[in-house]
Design an enzyme around this catalytic site. Structure first.
Site, short mmCIF file in Angstrom:
data_model
loop_
_atom_site.label_atom_id
_atom_site.label_comp_id
_atom_site.label_asym_id
_atom_site.label_seq_id
_atom_site.Cartn_x
_atom_site.Cartn_y
_atom_site.Cartn_z
N ASP A 138 -8.97 -4.38 -6.27
CA ASP A 138 -8.45 -3.28 -5.47
C ASP A 138 -9.13 -1.98 -5.87
OD1 ASP A 138 -6.90 -1.39 -4.10
OD2 ASP A 138 -5.03 -2.45 -4.49
N SER B 35 0.85 -1.19 0.00
CA SER B 35 0.00 0.00 0.00
C SER B 35 0.89 1.25 0.00
CB SER B 35 -0.96 -0.05 1.19
OG SER B 35 -2.02 0.87 1.04
#
Length: 343
Positions: A279, A173
């Site tokens: 995602d 991330s």
């Protein structure tokens, strides 16, 4: 004088009127709470083939690292050493720590599978320490490794078992953003100033890239996951951006954007970008890969199917969902192949 909550981020973080910040999962999902529990270091005791310890890197800033040592490293011949993965954790630059259960679970598996030492950096967090503090602390960890390698700082595990000439950056991330930034800084640093530390590659998993205009995957807004929501994307950007910066196109969060230097003018180590097809920020992650490829950099992409952001950190889902387990194993295998190809 009572203090009031002036901002809150999806159950993860609360900012108070007196400037203090509370980071504690307050949502209803008890599974998430379990994933954020700190795991004490085992020190000289090996647990399932891995020992861990916490070491201060910078007393002034409070930055520390968690070191994962695979038991297989002890079985190497005396003149043989194992490479290192320098892990930079996610959390939008605002939350999470290197000792959380979610990281312990995954990086213990990685060091066992790849026979590497992992050094996971616990850097300063925003909003108290806005960007580029996380970048400076992460690169500072490389300088600390250099001091250990040169005998200026004592760290017995690394001195005895680590090959400082074989380092891989790895981040999830927003930690993927840090892989980009630290890799860039490492390549821009004259080799003799980092020697014998050498960064040979970077693995960026679901990097936290965005742009001023919402991507299609953001607009489609897949089902919310506690590990990433639109609220988290927007508010973490606001809380972590340098003072006076309001755009989503800051070079740290959008290195392929109009405010960033041209990628073709920069130098990077080899890169692996991992993307999950469910995602929320999948499209901008893919834009990053394509921009790096177009700029002539040595970069490859790995795709995970029918899973969302940071899925591989959810050990509970791995245990009970066959697809999550399968895709986590595939990701570990891809990381292992990349690490070995760089070494």
């Amino acid at each position: 004088m009572s203090k009031e909550v002036i901002d809150e981020v999806s159950g993860w973080l609360r900012v108070f009127s007196d400037g203090t910040v509370e980071r504690r999962w307050s949502g209803e999902d008890e599974q998430v709470l379990a994933l954020t529990m700190p795991v004490p270091p085992s020190n000289d005791t090996f647990v399932d083939g891995v020992a861990t310890k916490d070491v201060a890197v910078n007393e002034e800033t409070g930055v520390w690292v968690r070191i994962y040592l695979p038991q297989t490293a002890l079985q190497q011949h005396e003149n043989q050493r194992v490479g290192m993965v320098i892990h930079l954790h996610g959390g939008g630059f605002c939350i999470s720590h290197a000792d959380w259960q979610m990281y312990y679970h995954f990086y213990s598996r990685l060091v066992r599978a790849s026979n590497v030492i992992c050094v996971s950096v616990d850097f300063r967090l925003a909003p108290e320490h806005r960007l580029p503090a996380a970048c400076e602390d992460s690169f500072g960890a490389l300088l600390w490794l250099r001091s250990v390698a040169r005998g200026e700082t004592e760290e017995p595990w690394l001195t005895r078992y680590a090959d400082f000439n074989r380092c891989i950056l790895m981040g999830d991330s927003s930690g993927g953003n840090l892989v980009h930034e630290v890799g860039l800084r490492a390549q821009a640093t004259p080799p003799d100033l980092l020697h014998p530390v050498c960064v040979r590659g970077g693995i960026s998993i679901h990097p936290g890239y965005v742009r001023s205009e919402r991507s299609q995957s953001e607009k489609e807004h897949p089902p919310d996951s506690a590990l990433l929501t639109l609220d988290m994307v927007d508010k973490f950007l606001k809380l972590s951006a340098p003072e006076g910066i309001s755009t989503r196109d800051h070079p740290i969060t959008n290195p392929m954007g109009p405010d960033a230097p041209p990628l073709k003018d920069l130098k990077f180590p080899r890169m692996l970008v991992a993307i999950a097809d469910r995602d929320l920020i999948r499209d901008t992650e893919l834009e990053y890969y394509e921009a790096m490829k177009s700029a002539g950099h040595d970069v490859e992409v790995f795709r995970s199917e029918n899973v969302g952001h940071s899925f591989y950190l959810n050990e509970i889902a791995i245990k009970y969902d066959p697809n999550t387990a399968k895709e986590t194993s595939r990701l570990l295998q891809a990381a292992d192949r990349f690490i070995k190809s760089c070494f």
